[in-house]
Design an enzyme around this catalytic site. Structure first.
Site, mmCIF file in Angstrom:
data_model
loop_
_atom_site.group_PDB
_atom_site.id
_atom_site.type_symbol
_atom_site.label_atom_id
_atom_site.label_comp_id
_atom_site.label_asym_id
_atom_site.label_seq_id
_atom_site.Cartn_x
_atom_site.Cartn_y
_atom_site.Cartn_z
ATOM 1 N N HIS A 191 -55.160 -34.127 64.243
ATOM 2 C CA HIS A 191 -55.707 -33.330 64.640
ATOM 3 C C HIS A 191 -54.874 -32.183 65.758
ATOM 4 O O HIS A 191 -55.419 -30.824 66.072
ATOM 5 C CB HIS A 191 -57.142 -34.149 65.608
ATOM 6 C CG HIS A 191 -56.579 -34.289 66.795
ATOM 7 N ND1 HIS A 191 -56.137 -36.477 67.079
ATOM 8 C CD2 HIS A 191 -56.667 -33.720 68.148
ATOM 9 C CE1 HIS A 191 -56.332 -35.843 68.398
ATOM 10 N NE2 HIS A 191 -56.233 -35.385 69.000
ATOM 11 N N ASP A 245 -54.896 -40.653 61.596
ATOM 12 C CA ASP A 245 -54.874 -39.611 62.961
ATOM 13 C C ASP A 245 -53.222 -39.611 63.149
ATOM 14 O O ASP A 245 -53.205 -39.307 64.010
ATOM 15 C CB ASP A 245 -56.128 -40.081 63.846
ATOM 16 C CG ASP A 245 -55.440 -37.867 64.842
ATOM 17 O OD1 ASP A 245 -55.249 -37.324 64.267
ATOM 18 O OD2 ASP A 245 -56.297 -38.563 65.411
ATOM 19 N N SER A 250 -53.000 -36.900 73.254
ATOM 20 C CA SER A 250 -53.821 -37.197 72.085
ATOM 21 C C SER A 250 -51.826 -36.810 71.009
ATOM 22 O O SER A 250 -50.862 -35.891 71.381
ATOM 23 C CB SER A 250 -53.767 -35.907 71.300
ATOM 24 O OG SER A 250 -55.797 -36.638 71.409
#
Lengths: 177, 228
Positions: B77, B107, B180
């Site tokens: 992402h 992810d 992230s």
């Protein structure tokens, strides 16, 4: 019997003397050894104290070095952060520039088309006035040609309006409005 | 008897061998500060990078970590529909990167640096994490400077609701947007997971276990990223 006892006494005295002399020598050796060990102990204690001092100095230096390294690293992190953010900004500006260039081209095309449409409408208007005047003067007028020209101008202007609508849509899309 | 005792006493000589020298100091007993140059936190910071992705519709900032051969692991992402991806290191170096593949069911994404130079690389742990284990989350929260946050593993939780193929790691550690893709490392500095989400209400971090990453790497189950 007396002689034997006398001999034994002499032997005992001699032995005691020999042992006493020997004990004195051994005691002297022990004393010498004790002094030697005391000196050795003092030297070792001194060496220990010296090494402990050196270790303490080294430890302090290491703590200082670590603190310096930590501070320098904090500074490096801060500078790296500034650089990264500057690159972010440069990237954003680049994107905005590309957007404006693209938008500028689209608007330029639409504006050119609309400008050409207006010119052609002026020409059509002039031709229509001329045709009207000729008709009033009883002269022949080529209505079909005039109608064909009007159709062409209308088609062209519709294309220009489409280009303008596309430009508006592009502006909405690119500027996010 | 007296003579024998005297003779016996005369036999005792002083020792001639030197005394055992006592240890000056046992280095293990010396309290030295942790050497930062070799600390786990510093090493973890060095292998963690900041990822900037210019996508078709968005500008993304995240984190990642470097593996051998200039491979960088991050979140899918973070690099949606990438047009231009750049990697920044903690000490200010910048590298152009290419997205070499994204996982379809996790992810995860892989980048490759064009010229990684001497960048330090992370090591992956093959043994699963344990509940209560101490870990560090490393990343660039908010796109800011590199940050190492200590915490502990709370356990594993079903990851299917989050689009993951298996369980994911729940970890009590300070993370935020921008973290992230950053690594979750154990006390030995080995990567055990890839941070990818936060339980917003509880502030609990979630990480893809490194086993999932290893499976994707081994199976080659990565596809090209979406185009504009």
């Amino acid at each position: 019997m007396l002689v034997v006892l006398l001999l034994l006494a002499v032997v005992g005295a001699v032995t005691a003397t020999v042992v006493a002399v020997d004990q004195r020598d051994v005691a002297a050796e022990w004393e010498e050894r004790a002094l030697e060990l005391e000196a050795q102990r003092d030297a070792i204690d001194e060496q220990r104290a010296e090494v402990a001092d050196q270790l303490e100095v080294t430890r302090d230096a290491l703590v200082t070095s670590e603190r310096d390294v930590d501070e320098l690293e904090d500074r490096v992190r801060a500078l790296a952060d500034e650089k990264a953010r500057a690159e972010d900004t440069a990237t954003t500006v680049q994107v905005e520039r590309d957007v404006f260039i693209e938008l500028s081209e689209v608007i330029s095309d639409a504006t050119g088309a609309l400008d050409s449409c207006v010119s052609q409408l002026f020409d059509l208007q002039a031709a229509s006035v001329e045709a009207f005047n000729r008709a009033n003067a009883g002269q022949d007028v080529d209505i079909d040609a005039l109608n064909a020209r009007a159709t062409d101008v209308t088609r062209f202007c519709n294309q220009a309006r489409t280009a303008a609508a596309n430009a508006e849509a592009a502006a909405d899309r690119l500027l996010g409005s | 008897m007296l003579v024998a005792g005297l003779l016996l006493g005369a036999c005792v000589e002083p020792p001639t061998t030197p005394l055992d020298t006592p240890a000056v100091l046992d280095i293990d007993d010396v309290e030295l500060p942790e050497v930062a140059a070799t600390s786990v936190e510093r090493r973890a910071q060095q292998v963690t990078v900041r990822v900037r992705s210019l996508g078709c519709e968005q500008f993304g900032l995240g984190s990642g970590f470097v593996l051998a051969d200039g491979v960088v692991v991050t979140n899918r992402h973070v690099i949606e529909q990438p047009r231009e991806v750049t990697v920044n290191t903690w000490d200010g170096r910048s590298f152009a990167a290419e997205v070499t593949g994204v996982a379809t069911d996790s992810d995860l994404a892989l980048l490759r640096l064009e010229d990684p130079g001497d960048l330090p690389v992370a090591e992956l742990r093959t043994v699963p994490v344990e509940r209560g284990e101490g870990v560090f989350a490393v990343g660039y929260p908010g796109g800011g400077p590199a940050q190492v946050s200590p915490g502990r593993v709370l356990g594993m939780v079903d990851g299917t609701v989050l689009g993951e193929p298996a369980e994911v790691i729940r970890v009590e550690v300070e993370i935020a947007q921008g973290s992230s893709g950053g690594p979750l490392v154990d006390r030995d500095g080995l990567v055990v997971g890839v941070v990818f989400a936060i339980e917003v209400d509880a502030g609990i971090g979630l990480a893809v276990p490194v086993e999932t990453l290893l499976e994707r790497l081994d199976a080659g189950e990565l596809v090209a990223p979406g185009a504009c």
